[in-house]
Design an enzyme around this catalytic site. Structure first.
Site, PDB file in Angstrom:
ATOM      1  N   ARG A  81      46.006  22.286  32.491  1.00  0.00           N
ATOM      2  CA  ARG A  81      46.779  22.683  30.724  1.00  0.00           C
ATOM      3  C   ARG A  81      47.629  21.256  31.463  1.00  0.00           C
ATOM      4  O   ARG A  81      47.510  21.099  29.197  1.00  0.00           O
ATOM      5  CB  ARG A  81      48.648  23.364  31.663  1.00  0.00           C
ATOM      6  CG  ARG A  81      48.000  24.440  32.156  1.00  0.00           C
ATOM      7  CD  ARG A  81      49.047  25.513  32.573  1.00  0.00           C
ATOM      8  NE  ARG A  81      49.194  26.661  32.682  1.00  0.00           N
ATOM      9  CZ  ARG A  81      48.028  27.623  33.355  1.00  0.00           C
ATOM     10  NH1 ARG A  81      47.198  27.309  33.865  1.00  0.00           N
ATOM     11  NH2 ARG A  81      48.672  29.165  33.241  1.00  0.00           N
TER      12      ARG A  81
ATOM     13  N   SER B 124      45.479  39.511  31.053  1.00  0.00           N
ATOM     14  CA  SER B 124      45.065  38.476  31.587  1.00  0.00           C
ATOM     15  C   SER B 124      46.404  37.481  30.705  1.00  0.00           C
ATOM     16  O   SER B 124      46.662  37.136  29.261  1.00  0.00           O
ATOM     17  CB  SER B 124      44.130  37.374  30.999  1.00  0.00           C
ATOM     18  OG  SER B 124      44.274  35.920  31.763  1.00  0.00           O
TER      19      SER B 124
ATOM     20  N   GLN C 264      45.970  34.322  30.611  1.00  0.00           N
ATOM     21  CA  GLN C 264      45.582  33.023  30.147  1.00  0.00           C
ATOM     22  C   GLN C 264      45.299  33.239  28.651  1.00  0.00           C
ATOM     23  O   GLN C 264      45.627  31.765  27.821  1.00  0.00           O
ATOM     24  CB  GLN C 264      43.842  33.501  30.644  1.00  0.00           C
ATOM     25  CG  GLN C 264      44.426  32.162  31.717  1.00  0.00           C
ATOM     26  CD  GLN C 264      42.410  32.279  32.846  1.00  0.00           C
ATOM     27  OE1 GLN C 264      41.776  32.392  32.144  1.00  0.00           O
ATOM     28  NE2 GLN C 264      42.417  31.439  33.819  1.00  0.00           N
TER      29      GLN C 264
ATOM     30  N   SER D 236      50.838  37.908  35.938  1.00  0.00           N
ATOM     31  CA  SER D 236      50.279  36.451  36.143  1.00  0.00           C
ATOM     32  C   SER D 236      51.961  35.979  35.583  1.00  0.00           C
ATOM     33  O   SER D 236      51.579  34.709  35.202  1.00  0.00           O
ATOM     34  CB  SER D 236      49.092  35.760  36.686  1.00  0.00           C
ATOM     35  OG  SER D 236      48.520  37.154  36.904  1.00  0.00           O
TER      36      SER D 236
ATOM     37  N   GLU E 161      46.360  36.360  41.423  1.00  0.00           N
ATOM     38  CA  GLU E 161      45.378  35.203  42.375  1.00  0.00           C
ATOM     39  C   GLU E 161      45.361  35.128  43.746  1.00  0.00           C
ATOM     40  O   GLU E 161      44.258  35.276  44.430  1.00  0.00           O
ATOM     41  CB  GLU E 161      45.257  34.114  41.790  1.00  0.00           C
ATOM     42  CG  GLU E 161      46.617  33.661  42.085  1.00  0.00           C
ATOM     43  CD  GLU E 161      46.577  32.312  41.282  1.00  0.00           C
ATOM     44  OE1 GLU E 161      47.270  30.900  41.412  1.00  0.00           O
ATOM     45  OE2 GLU E 161      46.337  31.756  40.146  1.00  0.00           O
TER      46      GLU E 161
ATOM     47  N   ARG F 115      37.548  41.949  41.103  1.00  0.00           N
ATOM     48  CA  ARG F 115      38.278  41.780  43.065  1.00  0.00           C
ATOM     49  C   ARG F 115      38.154  42.916  43.126  1.00  0.00           C
ATOM     50  O   ARG F 115      38.287  43.671  44.264  1.00  0.00           O
ATOM     51  CB  ARG F 115      39.010  40.861  42.391  1.00  0.00           C
ATOM     52  CG  ARG F 115      38.883  39.511  42.124  1.00  0.00           C
ATOM     53  CD  ARG F 115      39.763  38.581  42.417  1.00  0.00           C
ATOM     54  NE  ARG F 115      38.893  36.828  42.054  1.00  0.00           N
ATOM     55  CZ  ARG F 115      39.535  35.965  41.692  1.00  0.00           C
ATOM     56  NH1 ARG F 115      40.790  36.680  41.775  1.00  0.00           N
ATOM     57  NH2 ARG F 115      38.983  34.775  41.411  1.00  0.00           N
TER      58      ARG F 115
ATOM     59  N   ARG G 160      37.525  33.158  45.444  1.00  0.00           N
ATOM     60  CA  ARG G 160      38.066  33.766  46.124  1.00  0.00           C
ATOM     61  C   ARG G 160      37.987  34.778  46.931  1.00  0.00           C
ATOM     62  O   ARG G 160      38.293  35.148  47.658  1.00  0.00           O
ATOM     63  CB  ARG G 160      39.680  34.309  45.483  1.00  0.00           C
ATOM     64  CG  ARG G 160      39.907  33.370  44.871  1.00  0.00           C
ATOM     65  CD  ARG G 160      41.586  32.836  44.707  1.00  0.00           C
ATOM     66  NE  ARG G 160      42.170  32.359  43.468  1.00  0.00           N
ATOM     67  CZ  ARG G 160      42.611  31.219  43.861  1.00  0.00           C
ATOM     68  NH1 ARG G 160      42.164  30.471  44.696  1.00  0.00           N
ATOM     69  NH2 ARG G 160      42.740  29.767  42.264  1.00  0.00           N
TER      70      ARG G 160
ATOM     71  N   LYS H 151      33.774  26.271  42.854  1.00  0.00           N
ATOM     72  CA  LYS H 151      34.635  26.267  40.918  1.00  0.00           C
ATOM     73  C   LYS H 151      36.126  25.893  41.248  1.00  0.00           C
ATOM     74  O   LYS H 151      36.797  24.821  40.315  1.00  0.00           O
ATOM     75  CB  LYS H 151      34.944  28.002  41.438  1.00  0.00           C
ATOM     76  CG  LYS H 151      35.547  27.867  39.640  1.00  0.00           C
ATOM     77  CD  LYS H 151      35.388  29.312  39.730  1.00  0.00           C
ATOM     78  CE  LYS H 151      35.867  30.069  38.386  1.00  0.00           C
ATOM     79  NZ  LYS H 151      37.350  29.756  38.482  1.00  0.00           N
TER      80      LYS H 151
END
Length: 440
Positions: A34, A174, A176, A204, A325, A356, A397, A422
């Site tokens: 960011r 998301s 994002q 999130s 996450e 996931r 993860r 990553k």
């Protein structure tokens, strides 16, 4: 693009005794990327110190440099290990952008490309080509951008400006998608008036709060009229010299090691106040029986987080919608707990580096857990655990979750430990140093 045929198998080490270690953690990926985007759009050069240097952040640096931003290290030319960066904005132009498997590059950079002059093409790893992307691309189209394609590979053709204005999107998959538009919105002619119209809340939420706080630090006028709408006024983005906090989400596997082994792990420079969702691991670990203390001096803005593990891990019932996450770390802890756990609010994890939920259900099941995959989460019933191959799915993860299981279960072989690069290069060295009882 990453060659998924060349992966690194790793026998996860067992902790024969309780872990006792100090684990300094590199900078936050979320804050780093960011900060780099905002610096690239700012009205003058800015320094970003303490940055994470990993595959995801190097992909962001590469994308911004390709578009015309100058990014240098302390000595001038950028070195591979430089973490104190000078970012000098420049005229944005079309470029070929490599996204790898980085969601922040896929979702944050297209709005910059819409502000550039010329055509930018985006591509990435094979696994990235199936990650949700149409939401942000459709939003850019409605704001006046010329976009070809709905997921990787795609292209964005810019004329040096973007109209902006009101846009509706379903960001249920998301956060994002929201952050990606908000970060560049002040540079749009009319700013942006963004409304989330999905049936489910945006997941999130702390990551959106992080974006809003960083925009305000840069002098951007941003409002949140409702829980699902955001308004950014057009105007300059001020250059801000920033110091990046440690990555609290990357700290969680090491803190989990203390909880699993009944040992203690200390993480320096833990912020007293933060927008990072990884901070929530403190409450999770306490609920599972660990002792968690943040040691600080009077008036300090950071301290040392100390986690001391219990003699057994309690099961957990938790809504992880705000902290999805952390799910692989938490699921690994639940697999080693002394009763059934239920994790909910995480349907959006199906669109992360891999699905996931399916991946965790498969791998935990393979080592002896009884796992029920729900529409929005997992039910995990621990059983007698045994060694087995652990697939990482090219997901950092998932790889660290396998390392956590391996602390208490001999014979866990993670098939792609290098996927941790990553966001955390050198993970295996840090893990080995932790088990040896030193400072990593």
């Amino acid at each position: 693009m990453r060659d998924n045929d060349q992966v690194s198998h790793w026998n996860a080490p067992v902790a024969d005794t309780p872990v006792h270690a100090v684990v300094p953690v590199p900078g936050s990926k979320s804050l780093t990327n960011r900060a780099l985007v905002l610096a690239a759009l700012a009205d003058s050069p800015a320094r970003v110190s303490g940055t994470l240097r990993s595959r995801d952040t190097d992909l962001m640096i590469g994308a911004l440099r390709a578009l015309g931003t100058r990014i240098e290290g302390p000595a001038g030319p950028l070195g591979p290990d430089d973490t104190d960066l000078l970012v000098t904005p420049g005229p944005l132009h079309g470029a070929d952008i490599e996204c790898g498997l980085a969601g922040t590059v896929m979702r944050f950079v297209p709005p910059l490309a819409a502000l550039a002059t010329g055509t930018s093409t985006f591509d990435g790893d094979a696994a990235a080509r199936v990650r949700p992307q149409a939401t942000v691309l459709d939003a850019l189209r409605s704001l006046g951008a010329d976009v070809t394609g709905d997921r990787l590979p795609f292209s964005v053709s810019g004329t040096g400006s973007l109209r902006g204005g009101r846009v509706e999107m379903d960001a249920s998959a998301s956060s994002q998608f929201v952050s990606g538009l908000l970060l560049s919105a002040a540079r749009f002619d009319d700013g942006v008036d963004l409304v989330h119209v999905g049936a489910s809340a945006v997941p999130s939420g702390p990551h959106i709060e992080m974006t809003l706080a960083m925009l305000r630090d840069a002098g951007v006028v941003v409002e949140q009229p409702t829980a699902s709408s955001w308004r950014v006024a057009p105007g300059p983005i001020s250059a801000v010299d920033r110091v990046v906090e440690p990555d609290l989400s990357n700290a969680t596997p090491f803190l989990a090691a203390a909880a699993v082994t009944g040992g203690s792990v200390r993480v320096p420079r833990w912020p007293v106040s933060t927008t990072q969702p990884g901070d929530a691991i403190r409450g999770i670990l306490e609920e599972m029986g660990a002792s968690v203390t943040l040691e600080t001096a009077d008036g300090a803005d950071h301290g040392t987080l100390v986690v001391v593990g219990p003699d057994h891990l309690s099961p957990l019932v938790a809504d992880l919608s705000a902290i999805g996450e952390l799910t692989p770390t938490i699921a690994a802890l639940c697999a080693l707990a002394d009763g059934p756990s239920t994790l909910t609010g995480i349907a959006h994890l199906r669109g992360h580096e891999t699905d996931r939920l399916a991946a965790l259900a498969a791998e935990l099941g393979a080592v002896g857990c009884e796992v029920t995959e729900r529409a929005d989460g997992l039910e995990i019933v621990p059983g007698p655990l045994h060694g087995a191959p652990w697939r990482a799915y090219a997901d950092h993860r998932m790889a660290t979750a396998g390392a956590i299981i391996g602390l208490g279960v001999p014979g866990i072989e993670v098939d792609d430990i290098d996927s941790t690069a990553k966001t955390m290069p050198g993970f295996t060295s840090m893990w080995t140093a932790m088990l040896a009882g030193g400072t990593t």
